[in-house]
Design an enzyme around this catalytic site. Structure first.
Site, PDB file in Angstrom:
ATOM      1  N   ILE A  64      59.921 -30.511  31.388  1.00 56.42           N
ATOM      2  CA  ILE A  64      58.626 -31.118  31.082  1.00 56.42           C
ATOM      3  C   ILE A  64      58.221 -32.074  32.200  1.00 56.42           C
ATOM      4  CG2 ILE A  64      57.416 -32.642  29.451  1.00 56.42           C
ATOM      5  CD1 ILE A  64      59.710 -31.821  27.428  1.00 56.42           C
ATOM      6  N   CYS A  65      56.930 -32.064  32.532  1.00 54.73           N
ATOM      7  CA  CYS A  65      56.367 -33.094  33.410  1.00 54.73           C
ATOM      8  C   CYS A  65      54.963 -33.415  32.889  1.00 54.73           C
ATOM      9  CB  CYS A  65      56.379 -32.658  34.867  1.00 54.73           C
ATOM     10  SG  CYS A  65      55.243 -31.316  35.263  1.00 54.73           S
ATOM     11  N   HIS A  66      54.096 -33.917  33.756  1.00 51.64           N
ATOM     12  CA  HIS A  66      52.755 -34.306  33.313  1.00 51.64           C
ATOM     13  C   HIS A  66      51.870 -33.092  33.046  1.00 51.64           C
ATOM     14  CE1 HIS A  66      48.898 -36.873  34.086  1.00 51.64           C
ATOM     15  NE2 HIS A  66      49.099 -36.654  32.807  1.00 51.64           N
ATOM     16  N   ILE A  93      53.212 -32.556  29.394  1.00 52.03           N
ATOM     17  CA  ILE A  93      53.068 -33.493  28.286  1.00 52.03           C
ATOM     18  C   ILE A  93      51.605 -33.651  27.890  1.00 52.03           C
ATOM     19  CG2 ILE A  93      52.959 -35.590  29.698  1.00 52.03           C
ATOM     20  CD1 ILE A  93      55.177 -35.644  26.719  1.00 52.03           C
TER      21      ILE A  93
END
Length: 107
Positions: A64-66, A93
């Protein structure tokens, strides 16, 4: 081998099943402090190479990242180092907040 992409909805379904995957968040600590999926493990992208021993090659890992770009990079790196059970959260996210949990702040 291409990395499997999970939509936020697919991830939500996966989290409701057993065994749940490891949620690996590769954002920076200040981003993680502001918004995260409960139960995620933070290893910033720049630290992955030094912290590989913290990840189990036998477990499904959702990265997961932005917005999904850094997590895709992390998936490629992990794949190169022998990890095969990798999933990238499409849209990161931000997409999770929009589709599954509006309580997670957007930025």
């Amino acid at each position: 081998m291409p990395i499997t992409q999970y939509t936020p909805q697919q991830l939500k379904q996966r989290l409701e099943a057993e065994p749940a995957p490891l949620l690996l968040d590769v954002r920076e600590p200040h981003e993680f402090a502001y918004a995260r999926i409960e139960g995620s493990q933070l290893i910033p992208l720049q630290q992955i190479s030094q912290r590989l021993d913290e990840l189990n090659t036998e477990r499904d890992i959702v990265v997961i990242c932005h917005h999904g770009m850094r997590s895709q990079q992390a998936c490629f790196f992990l794949q190169h180092h022998g990890y095969s059970r990798l999933y990238n959260l499409q849209g990161g996210i931000d997409a999770w907040s929009l589709a599954c949990d509006s309580g997670v702040p957007r930025y």
